[in-house]
Enzyme design. Structure first.
Site, PDB file in Angstrom:
ATOM      1  N   LYS A   7       1.065  -1.445  -0.172  1.00 42.16           N
ATOM      2  CA  LYS A   7      -0.206   0.084   0.209  1.00 42.16           C
ATOM      3  C   LYS A   7       0.487   1.188  -0.302  1.00 42.16           C
ATOM      4  O   LYS A   7      -0.386   2.606  -0.032  1.00 42.16           O
ATOM      5  CB  LYS A   7      -0.830  -0.144   0.853  1.00 42.16           C
ATOM      6  CG  LYS A   7      -2.018  -1.403   1.276  1.00 42.16           C
ATOM      7  CD  LYS A   7      -2.469  -1.519   2.226  1.00 42.16           C
ATOM      8  CE  LYS A   7      -3.055  -2.498   3.256  1.00 42.16           C
ATOM      9  NZ  LYS A   7      -3.746  -2.619   4.207  1.00 42.16           N
TER      10      LYS A   7
ATOM     11  N   SER B 274      -7.879   2.335   9.593  1.00 46.45           N
ATOM     12  CA  SER B 274      -8.119   2.242  11.213  1.00 46.45           C
ATOM     13  C   SER B 274      -7.300   2.349  12.199  1.00 46.45           C
ATOM     14  O   SER B 274      -7.406   2.463  13.127  1.00 46.45           O
ATOM     15  CB  SER B 274      -8.948   1.299  10.839  1.00 46.45           C
ATOM     16  OG  SER B 274      -8.499   0.150  10.583  1.00 46.45           O
TER      17      SER B 274
END
Length: 185
Positions: free
Chosen positions: A44, A135
């Site tokens: 990512k 998160s």
């Protein structure tokens, strides 16, 4: 910072740290679909602009790839100027009918700057040279800030790695399979 347009962006943690003359940005590797873990070693974070810029994303994967491409175009257009490229991307993201639907946050950095870019038109430069999105971001942010304050001899890479590991042990949408990229001034 883990929300954009009211959407809770979960399923990842991205950490960027500028410390002692270096930038390190990393992410966990967990990719989820709904409540199912689909992949453990997703990447990512990536280098952009001839490895002078590092970028990471939280949010929908296809949306993030679109944003990476658009951001790379802006970097080319503005000669690698990180701030100008981020501002122009944020403007397009907020006003373009197609881009407005993208659900992601970007953390971007160079050897001398770190930013968070959102679809709301936000381009935020943190006061403390630490960005954390997703998160697990709040857990990683607390860990990174503590390490910078209490263990200032750690490298940016070490701080990023440990912040990701801590978030991975707390956040159910984050694992401990980290990818970390580094830049030096």
């Amino acid at each position: 910072m883990s929300e954009t347009r009211g959407l809770d962006l979960h399923a990842t943690t991205v950490v960027g740290v500028r410390h002692n003359g270096a930038l390190s940005m990393g992410s966990d590797g967990q990719a989820t679909m709904g409540e199912t873990v689909m992949k453990h070693r997703a990447h990512k974070v990536r280098y952009l602009y001839d490895e002078k810029i590092v970028a990471g994303f939280a949010g929908a994967t296809a949306d993030a790839f679109t944003l990476f491409e658009r951001f790379e175009e802006k970097l080319q257009q503005y000669g690698g100027n990180l701030t100008r490229s981020a501002v122009e991307l944020a403007k397009d993201w907020r006003t373009d009918r197609y881009l407005r639907r993208l659900e992601a946050l970007l953390a971007v950095g160079s050897a001398d700057q770190l930013l968070v870019v959102s679809g709301n038109g936000d381009v935020i430069e943190p006061d403390d040279d630490i960005v954390c999105i997703g998160s697990g971001g709040p857990y990683a942010l607390a860990a990174a800030r503590s390490m910078v304050k209490h263990a200032p001899d750690l490298t940016a890479h070490e701080i990023t790695a440990e912040a990701l590991a801590i978030a991975g042990r707390i956040c159910i949408y984050t694992n401990e399979e980290a990818t970390i990229l580094d830049l030096k001034e």
